[in-house]
Design a protein around this motif. Sequence first.
Motif, PDB file in Angstrom:
ATOM      1  N   LEU A 234     -47.148 -77.569 -17.688  1.00 18.79           N
ATOM      2  CA  LEU A 234     -45.909 -76.799 -17.548  1.00 18.79           C
ATOM      3  C   LEU A 234     -46.157 -75.318 -17.310  1.00 18.79           C
ATOM      4  O   LEU A 234     -45.413 -74.662 -16.570  1.00 18.79           O
ATOM      5  N   ASP A 235     -47.191 -74.767 -17.915  1.00 14.25           N
ATOM      6  CA  ASP A 235     -47.497 -73.347 -17.697  1.00 14.25           C
ATOM      7  C   ASP A 235     -47.817 -73.088 -16.232  1.00 14.25           C
ATOM      8  O   ASP A 235     -47.324 -72.121 -15.637  1.00 14.25           O
ATOM      9  N   GLU A 236     -48.623 -73.956 -15.646  1.00 15.44           N
ATOM     10  CA  GLU A 236     -48.972 -73.813 -14.230  1.00 15.44           C
ATOM     11  C   GLU A 236     -47.734 -74.001 -13.360  1.00 15.44           C
ATOM     12  O   GLU A 236     -47.524 -73.276 -12.380  1.00 15.44           O
ATOM     13  N   PHE A 237     -46.913 -74.975 -13.708  1.00 19.77           N
ATOM     14  CA  PHE A 237     -45.676 -75.226 -12.963  1.00 19.77           C
ATOM     15  C   PHE A 237     -44.789 -73.989 -12.949  1.00 19.77           C
ATOM     16  O   PHE A 237     -44.316 -73.556 -11.899  1.00 19.77           O
ATOM     17  N   GLU A 238     -44.571 -73.385 -14.111  1.00 23.10           N
ATOM     18  CA  GLU A 238     -43.697 -72.216 -14.192  1.00 23.10           C
ATOM     19  C   GLU A 238     -44.308 -71.023 -13.464  1.00 23.10           C
ATOM     20  O   GLU A 238     -43.602 -70.244 -12.824  1.00 23.10           O
ATOM     21  N   ARG A 239     -45.608 -70.896 -13.550  1.00 23.79           N
ATOM     22  CA  ARG A 239     -46.286 -69.771 -12.898  1.00 23.79           C
ATOM     23  C   ARG A 239     -46.250 -69.894 -11.371  1.00 23.79           C
ATOM     24  O   ARG A 239     -45.999 -68.910 -10.660  1.00 23.79           O
ATOM     25  N   GLU A 240     -46.481 -71.098 -10.873  1.00 31.62           N
ATOM     26  CA  GLU A 240     -46.566 -71.301  -9.432  1.00 31.62           C
ATOM     27  C   GLU A 240     -45.193 -71.426  -8.762  1.00 31.62           C
ATOM     28  O   GLU A 240     -45.048 -71.168  -7.570  1.00 31.62           O
ATOM     29  N   ARG A 241     -44.183 -71.821  -9.521  1.00 36.39           N
ATOM     30  CA  ARG A 241     -42.867 -72.045  -8.926  1.00 36.39           C
ATOM     31  C   ARG A 241     -42.242 -70.761  -8.420  1.00 36.39           C
ATOM     32  O   ARG A 241     -41.609 -70.747  -7.363  1.00 36.39           O
ATOM     33  N   GLY A 242     -42.411 -69.661  -9.134  1.00 38.14           N
ATOM     34  CA  GLY A 242     -41.742 -68.428  -8.754  1.00 38.14           C
ATOM     35  C   GLY A 242     -40.242 -68.618  -8.833  1.00 38.14           C
ATOM     36  O   GLY A 242     -39.722 -69.140  -9.812  1.00 38.14           O
ATOM     37  N   ASP A 243     -39.538 -68.243  -7.770  1.00 36.38           N
ATOM     38  CA  ASP A 243     -38.085 -68.414  -7.754  1.00 36.38           C
ATOM     39  C   ASP A 243     -37.662 -69.529  -6.799  1.00 36.38           C
ATOM     40  O   ASP A 243     -36.501 -69.635  -6.417  1.00 36.38           O
ATOM     41  N   ARG A 244     -38.609 -70.389  -6.416  1.00 37.30           N
ATOM     42  CA  ARG A 244     -38.295 -71.473  -5.497  1.00 37.30           C
ATOM     43  C   ARG A 244     -37.464 -72.554  -6.194  1.00 37.30           C
ATOM     44  O   ARG A 244     -37.731 -72.896  -7.342  1.00 37.30           O
ATOM     45  N   GLU A 245     -36.473 -73.067  -5.491  1.00 36.37           N
ATOM     46  CA  GLU A 245     -35.624 -74.113  -6.045  1.00 36.37           C
ATOM     47  C   GLU A 245     -36.281 -75.477  -5.851  1.00 36.37           C
ATOM     48  O   GLU A 245     -36.855 -75.766  -4.805  1.00 36.37           O
ATOM     49  N   ILE A 246     -36.165 -76.298  -6.874  1.00 41.39           N
ATOM     50  CA  ILE A 246     -36.727 -77.643  -6.838  1.00 41.39           C
ATOM     51  C   ILE A 246     -35.636 -78.614  -7.270  1.00 41.39           C
ATOM     52  O   ILE A 246     -35.051 -78.460  -8.337  1.00 41.39           O
TER      53      ILE A 246
ATOM     54  N   VAL B  19     -41.393 -94.692  -5.822  1.00 44.04           N
ATOM     55  CA  VAL B  19     -41.248 -93.393  -6.479  1.00 44.04           C
ATOM     56  C   VAL B  19     -40.413 -92.461  -5.606  1.00 44.04           C
ATOM     57  O   VAL B  19     -39.521 -91.757  -6.095  1.00 44.04           O
ATOM     58  N   MET B  20     -40.663 -92.467  -4.310  1.00 46.51           N
ATOM     59  CA  MET B  20     -39.895 -91.596  -3.417  1.00 46.51           C
ATOM     60  C   MET B  20     -38.434 -92.032  -3.326  1.00 46.51           C
ATOM     61  O   MET B  20     -37.531 -91.199  -3.229  1.00 46.51           O
ATOM     62  N   ALA B  21     -38.178 -93.338  -3.385  1.00 47.51           N
ATOM     63  CA  ALA B  21     -36.793 -93.818  -3.407  1.00 47.51           C
ATOM     64  C   ALA B  21     -36.097 -93.362  -4.684  1.00 47.51           C
ATOM     65  O   ALA B  21     -34.910 -92.990  -4.665  1.00 47.51           O
ATOM     66  N   ALA B  22     -36.827 -93.370  -5.793  1.00 49.94           N
ATOM     67  CA  ALA B  22     -36.272 -92.885  -7.058  1.00 49.94           C
ATOM     68  C   ALA B  22     -35.988 -91.391  -6.984  1.00 49.94           C
ATOM     69  O   ALA B  22     -34.971 -90.916  -7.497  1.00 49.94           O
ATOM     70  N   VAL B  23     -36.873 -90.638  -6.349  1.00 51.97           N
ATOM     71  CA  VAL B  23     -36.644 -89.200  -6.152  1.00 51.97           C
ATOM     72  C   VAL B  23     -35.346 -88.977  -5.388  1.00 51.97           C
ATOM     73  O   VAL B  23     -34.526 -88.117  -5.746  1.00 51.97           O
ATOM     74  N   ALA B  24     -35.132 -89.756  -4.338  1.00 51.67           N
ATOM     75  CA  ALA B  24     -33.911 -89.607  -3.537  1.00 51.67           C
ATOM     76  C   ALA B  24     -32.670 -89.901  -4.367  1.00 51.67           C
ATOM     77  O   ALA B  24     -31.656 -89.199  -4.262  1.00 51.67           O
ATOM     78  N   THR B  25     -32.738 -90.921  -5.208  1.00 48.63           N
ATOM     79  CA  THR B  25     -31.608 -91.264  -6.077  1.00 48.63           C
ATOM     80  C   THR B  25     -31.281 -90.120  -7.019  1.00 48.63           C
ATOM     81  O   THR B  25     -30.113 -89.722  -7.171  1.00 48.63           O
ATOM     82  N   VAL B  26     -32.296 -89.588  -7.660  1.00 50.50           N
ATOM     83  CA  VAL B  26     -32.098 -88.501  -8.628  1.00 50.50           C
ATOM     84  C   VAL B  26     -31.631 -87.232  -7.919  1.00 50.50           C
ATOM     85  O   VAL B  26     -30.793 -86.484  -8.437  1.00 50.50           O
ATOM     86  N   ALA B  27     -32.156 -86.978  -6.727  1.00 55.24           N
ATOM     87  CA  ALA B  27     -31.768 -85.778  -5.979  1.00 55.24           C
ATOM     88  C   ALA B  27     -30.287 -85.796  -5.616  1.00 55.24           C
ATOM     89  O   ALA B  27     -29.667 -84.740  -5.463  1.00 55.24           O
ATOM     90  N   GLN B  28     -29.707 -86.987  -5.501  1.00 54.08           N
ATOM     91  CA  GLN B  28     -28.279 -87.120  -5.190  1.00 54.08           C
ATOM     92  C   GLN B  28     -27.412 -86.857  -6.417  1.00 54.08           C
ATOM     93  O   GLN B  28     -26.184 -86.896  -6.338  1.00 54.08           O
ATOM     94  N   GLY B  29     -28.045 -86.596  -7.570  1.00 55.42           N
ATOM     95  CA  GLY B  29     -27.292 -86.364  -8.793  1.00 55.42           C
ATOM     96  C   GLY B  29     -27.015 -87.628  -9.575  1.00 55.42           C
ATOM     97  O   GLY B  29     -26.216 -87.621 -10.513  1.00 55.42           O
ATOM     98  N   ASN B  30     -27.684 -88.724  -9.207  1.00 53.41           N
ATOM     99  CA  ASN B  30     -27.474 -90.002  -9.879  1.00 53.41           C
ATOM    100  C   ASN B  30     -28.544 -90.249 -10.933  1.00 53.41           C
ATOM    101  O   ASN B  30     -29.657 -89.724 -10.841  1.00 53.41           O
TER     102      ASN B  30
ATOM    103  N   GLY C 163     -33.638 -75.537 -13.363  1.00 51.73           N
ATOM    104  CA  GLY C 163     -32.605 -76.067 -12.491  1.00 51.73           C
ATOM    105  C   GLY C 163     -32.979 -77.369 -11.811  1.00 51.73           C
ATOM    106  O   GLY C 163     -32.213 -77.892 -11.005  1.00 51.73           O
ATOM    107  N   SER C 164     -34.154 -77.901 -12.143  1.00 47.84           N
ATOM    108  CA  SER C 164     -34.623 -79.139 -11.521  1.00 47.84           C
ATOM    109  C   SER C 164     -34.263 -80.341 -12.380  1.00 47.84           C
ATOM    110  O   SER C 164     -34.314 -80.290 -13.612  1.00 47.84           O
ATOM    111  N   ALA C 165     -33.897 -81.447 -11.727  1.00 50.14           N
ATOM    112  CA  ALA C 165     -33.773 -82.720 -12.433  1.00 50.14           C
ATOM    113  C   ALA C 165     -35.164 -83.266 -12.715  1.00 50.14           C
ATOM    114  O   ALA C 165     -36.142 -82.907 -12.038  1.00 50.14           O
TER     115      ALA C 165
END
Length: 218
Positions: free
Chosen positions: A38-50, A112-123, A76-78
């Motif tokens: 998580l430390d690396e994630f927060e450091r590398e993300r910057g202000d990019r939306e995910i 996994v990618m199909a699951a990502v698409a489902t979650v990205a839709q807010g489901n 702000g990421s699911a």
Amino acid sequence: MSRAPSVAVIDDHETVRLGLKMAAIDAGYDFVLAASNLDEFERERGDREIDVTVLDLSLGDGSQVTDNVKRVQATGSAVLVHSIADRVALVREALAAGAAGVIPKASATSQVMAAVATVAQGNVLNNLEWASAIDADPEFTRASLGRREQEVLHLYASGLPLKAVAEQLGIGVSTAREYLDRVRAKYIEVGRPAPTKVELLRRAVEDGILPRSNDDRV
């Protein structure tokens, strides 16, 4: 979602990070970053939306599941949990913390990618792993909702606007809203807050008010 979802991966195994990165790119998704913790994630993300972060259920740095889910959500990421199927207690913890679903590590990357698409839709991702984790712990699923509260939740979480819920039940909109407010208050009381419609859907599925799929495919 009219655009390709933006995706990140947090996993302490390099081969998993690389595999999911390539799968996301092949699927046409906007791959943002891969991190080992998580430390690396927060450091590398910057202000990019995910839109969706695929999060390893148990990282090797000793971090806690709930903390990890909450830290990702704070950006702000699911959260889509990537799990070894036998860690039911940790899966329950991740779902209680607000993860949008669980996908087994044994799944094909296309799943996994199909699951990502489902979650990205807010489901929420309503699959066998979710159901198994919930069924293993009856205490996890219960809030004391009255019959009318369950009816309002069922219709509202199914997608109807509140006005349509009221019309179908033959009550006023203000009364329907009052029942919905009671439902939310009761979920807060048992430590399972549901401030959004998506989270109310999750609670309705968890409590058997809406049916869950018994299919282990996404």
